[in-house]
Write a protein that holds these residues in place. Structure first.
Motif, short mmCIF file in Angstrom:
data_model
loop_
_atom_site.label_atom_id
_atom_site.label_comp_id
_atom_site.label_asym_id
_atom_site.label_seq_id
_atom_site.Cartn_x
_atom_site.Cartn_y
_atom_site.Cartn_z
N PRO A 1 13.76 -31.72 5.39
CA PRO A 1 14.81 -31.80 6.41
C PRO A 1 15.50 -30.45 6.57
N GLU A 2 15.87 -30.12 7.80
CA GLU A 2 16.46 -28.81 8.06
C GLU A 2 17.77 -28.62 7.29
N SER A 3 18.53 -29.69 7.09
CA SER A 3 19.78 -29.57 6.34
C SER A 3 19.50 -29.22 4.88
N GLU A 4 18.40 -29.75 4.35
CA GLU A 4 18.02 -29.41 2.97
C GLU A 4 17.51 -27.98 2.89
N ALA A 5 16.68 -27.58 3.85
CA ALA A 5 16.12 -26.23 3.85
C ALA A 5 17.21 -25.17 4.00
N ALA A 6 18.32 -25.53 4.67
CA ALA A 6 19.41 -24.56 4.84
C ALA A 6 20.11 -24.25 3.53
N ARG A 7 19.94 -25.11 2.54
CA ARG A 7 20.57 -24.87 1.24
C ARG A 7 19.71 -24.02 0.34
N TRP A 8 18.48 -23.74 0.73
CA TRP A 8 17.63 -22.88 -0.09
C TRP A 8 18.16 -21.44 -0.05
N THR A 9 18.13 -20.77 -1.19
CA THR A 9 18.55 -19.37 -1.26
C THR A 9 17.39 -18.47 -0.87
N THR A 10 17.57 -17.67 0.16
CA THR A 10 16.48 -16.89 0.74
C THR A 10 16.23 -15.60 -0.05
N ARG B 1 21.70 -28.15 13.82
CA ARG B 1 22.04 -26.91 14.50
C ARG B 1 23.03 -26.03 13.74
N TRP B 2 23.81 -26.61 12.82
CA TRP B 2 24.91 -25.84 12.24
C TRP B 2 24.46 -24.61 11.46
N PRO B 3 23.32 -24.65 10.72
CA PRO B 3 22.96 -23.43 9.96
C PRO B 3 22.71 -22.23 10.89
N LEU B 4 22.00 -22.47 11.99
CA LEU B 4 21.69 -21.39 12.91
C LEU B 4 22.92 -20.97 13.71
N ALA C 1 29.53 -24.83 15.13
CA ALA C 1 28.83 -25.09 13.87
C ALA C 1 29.57 -26.14 13.06
N TYR C 2 30.90 -26.03 13.01
CA TYR C 2 31.67 -27.02 12.27
C TYR C 2 31.49 -28.41 12.88
N ASP C 3 31.56 -28.51 14.19
CA ASP C 3 31.38 -29.81 14.84
C ASP C 3 29.98 -30.36 14.58
N ALA C 4 28.97 -29.48 14.58
CA ALA C 4 27.59 -29.93 14.43
C ALA C 4 27.30 -30.46 13.04
N GLN C 5 28.00 -29.97 12.03
CA GLN C 5 27.72 -30.41 10.66
C GLN C 5 28.34 -31.75 10.32
N ARG C 6 29.21 -32.26 11.17
CA ARG C 6 29.99 -33.44 10.79
C ARG C 6 29.11 -34.65 10.51
N ARG C 7 27.98 -34.73 11.19
CA ARG C 7 27.12 -35.91 10.97
C ARG C 7 26.36 -35.83 9.65
N THR C 8 26.31 -34.63 9.02
CA THR C 8 25.61 -34.53 7.74
C THR C 8 26.42 -35.13 6.60
#
Length: 656
Positions: A458-467, A518-521, A545-552
């Motif tokens: 899931p994109e929300s999980e992938a956003a937590r990976w340290t690049t 959408r929030w990570p991007l 971005a703040y509004d987009a993360q609310r559903r997570t």
């Protein structure tokens, strides 16, 4: 009594504030490098060539790939810390492998004195490059100007035979800001009163890499600090570098007594070529700690807090009120911490340091004759620990111990070194990074190596990976397939770290077109707008971005985005939008000091000055306030002309 040297595990219980989770957002903020300090024309003419060349050389662009460590608070509870104790009949050395390998204490057993400043608490504060740091003991700083990113991180630790055949503690890790593996070897020969510390930094790459190292020792500030120098480079919070005499500065204060100076400052001592490298912190009776090294460790420094209100507040902030303060004596690879000498491709640098007790004639140590004070220390140092003996110990370590493979792990660091060895098959005798050290953080990147693409997640999980962001990983991400939103997100981070800002924005914009999360991007694009001078657009994107993360439903992400969005909206004069974000946060988040401060700023922007004042009057603490921060005082000055209360006084510069 311990007749022979031992190395053993132990537990230390101290009042500690938990480190908490790292910030979930990538550390994209551009640092602007370490600005080259202003240097007076007369001083500039006298700069050593290497110092002039290295000032401001190769500064960091960002803190990537590290994450900011800001999840701690100010509530301390008794906490058990894993330690490794090195002990003989003269010294007991307590090391914290889970906290940067810090030497927490250096107890001289015959006198019962701790030779270093031992902090009675563990209170993180935002002094490290990436946030959390704590004061006290002896720390090892690698990376770039400042306290290193491993200040509160675990290191690998194991026992290795010392050059004399006894046990030696090896600490090692892979420092990710500069992509350099390093090791720190600590040992005590039987009957010795002085701790040996050998350090090695390797550059396994096919390119030169900027290198940085400063060993930082906290000592009680009621000591006199001595070094073999008649002048020093003074660097204060005005960011000017000027040459001053030792021991007296231009303002007439004897800075070698830290409590005689008003304001915090660094003094980088101008040691003459060929002189023995040492520094000491000695009390009224002429006794205390001495540190010396082989000549590779070129620099010596004193950091003092001074007696100004802000300086004393910081001392209080880092420990318990009423506890004696500290100063720092440091030793580094360059003359100042503003320099980053290059380590050439395939090369390494190593040296030996020694720490232990020294007693000299107190009348000489504290006398008016600076030259005689230094000579008394140097003569005693040569008597108890000849320079030739230190050089011989280093040579024996280098020849017989540096490459020895360690035994079973006593403590485990990160898996990032194992990932780099997996990627490029680096051969690093003495500091193994086997595949067994790979952990969950490295899993997506090991799969990228294996398959050419990132895992399906899931994109929300992938956003937590340290690049990982070095050139090799950027190349792998550029060719990764499929190039979905998560791949574009991480590719953009790697491009941003490399300084290719326009290409990073294009990657994030491509990813946003098909993103379900959408929030990570949006966050990345908001930072890009802010850093490129578009505050209105940045504020809008932060809010989006703040509004987009609310559903997570991730409270950590919500809080981190709110701390970015609210200041951006206030700067764009959108207090109405900032209010909607702040009011949506859970009460337990809004009760934190950082958000109470944001609430005061918002009230001020809304014209509700009395209510903003009431927030200050009720009291709050911003746990991750940055060193030298002046913003609390600036906000207070917009509310009232009254003097700033001591609780909010953190200014460290002299008044203008």
């Amino acid at each position: 009594m311990v007749d022979m040297t031992t190395v053993r595990r132990a537990v230390l219980t101290v009042p500690a504030a938990p480190l908490g989770p790292d910030n979930p957002l990538p550390a994209l903020r551009l640092l602007g490098g370490t600005p080259t300090p202003a240097v007076d024309a007369r001083d500039r003419a006298g700069l050593p060539r290497d110092m002039a060349r290295q000032l401001g050389h190769a500064p960091l662009r960002t803190l990537l790939p590290t994450r900011v460590r800001d999840g701690y608070g100010r509530d301390r509870t008794p906490t058990d810390l894993d330690t490794i104790v090195i002990e003989n009949d003269r010294l007991r050395v307590t090391v914290l492998p889970g906290l940067g390998g810090r030497v927490h204490s250096l107890l001289h057993k015959p006198t019962g004195r701790d030779l270093v400043y031992r902090n009675p608490v563990l209170q993180p504060a935002a002094f490290a490059l990436n946030g959390a740091w704590f004061s006290g003991g002896i720390e090892w700083n690698i990376g770039a100007h400042g306290h290193g990113p491993l200040s509160c991180a675990p290191l690998h630790a194991a026992v290795v035979p010392a050059p004399d055949g006894g046990p030696m503690l090896r600490l090692w890790e892979w420092e990710r800001l500069r992509d350099l593996p390093f090791q720190v070897d600590l040992w005590l020969p039987d009957g010795a009163e002085h701790l040996r510390v050998a350090v090695r930094i390797r550059n396994p790459h096919a390119r030169a890499v900027p290198c940085y190292w400063w060993s930082n020792t906290a000592v009680p500030e009621d000591r006199r600090v001595l070094a073999p120098a008649d002048s020093a480079w003074h660097f204060g919070y005005e960011r000017t570098l000027r040459r001053v005499p030792v021991p007296r500065s231009a303002d007439g204060a004897d800075h070698t007594y830290p409590l005689r100076s008003a304001h915090a400052a660094d003094y980088f001592y101008a040691l003459a070529d060929g002189r023995r490298r040492w520094t000491a912190a000695l009390g009224e009776d002429g006794t205390g700690l001495v540190q010396t090294s082989t000549d590779t460790l070129l620099g010596r420094k004193l950091f003092l807090w001074g007696t100004a209100r802000g300086s004393r507040r910081w001392q209080e902030w880092l420990t318990e009120p009423g506890t004696p303060g500290y100063a720092e004596i440091q030793a580094g690879l360059a003359r100042t911490q503003l320099e980053h000498p290059p380590l050439e491709a395939g090369e390494e640098v190593s040296w030996l340091e020694v720490y232990g007790p020294l007693g000299a004639d107190p009348a000489a140590v504290h006398g008016a004759d600076w030259g005689a004070a230094g000579a008394s220390v140097e003569d005693e140092l040569e008597r108890i620990l000849p320079r030739a003996e230190v050089d011989t110990a280093y040579a024996r370590w280098r020849a017989h111990a540096a490459d020895t493979e360690p035994g079973p792990l006593l403590a485990t660091g990160s898996g990032w070194g194992a990932l780099e060895v997996l990627r490029d098959a680096h051969v690093l005798p003495g500091t193994p990074f086997p595949p067994e050290l790979l952990g969950e953080e490295q899993r997506p990147w090991a799969e990228l190596l294996r398959t050419g693409g990132l895992p399906d997640a899931p994109e929300s999980e992938a956003a937590r990976w340290t690049t990982p962001v070095n050139d090799a990983w950027r190349d792998l991400l550029e060719s990764a397939a499929p190039a979905g939103p998560s791949t574009e997100y991480h590719l953009g981070i790697a491009q941003w770290a490399a300084g290719d800002l326009a290409q990073a924005v294009r990657s994030w914009e491509r990813g946003l077109k098909n993103a379900t999360e959408r929030w990570p991007l949006l966050f990345c694009l908001a930072v890009a707008d802010r850093e490129s001078g578009h505050p209105m657009r940045a504020a809008e994107r932060f809010a989006e971005a703040y509004d987009a993360q609310r559903r997570t439903g991730d409270p950590l992400v919500a809080a981190a985005l709110a701390r970015e969005a609210v200041p951006a909206l206030l700067a764009a004069h959108r207090a109405d939008r900032a209010r909607r974000i702040l009011d949506r946060l859970p009460e337990e988040v809004r009760a934190r000091g950082a958000f109470r401060y944001l609430a005061a700023r918002l009230l001020l922007a809304e014209g509700r000055k009395d209510e903003a004042r009431a927030v200050f009057d009720a009291g709050f603490e911003v746990a991750d306030l940055r060193e030298g921060a002046e913003e609390l005082g600036e906000t207070w000055a917009r509310i009232t002309d009254e003097p700033l209360p001591d609780a909010y006084e953190f200014r460290m510069r002299p008044p203008e």
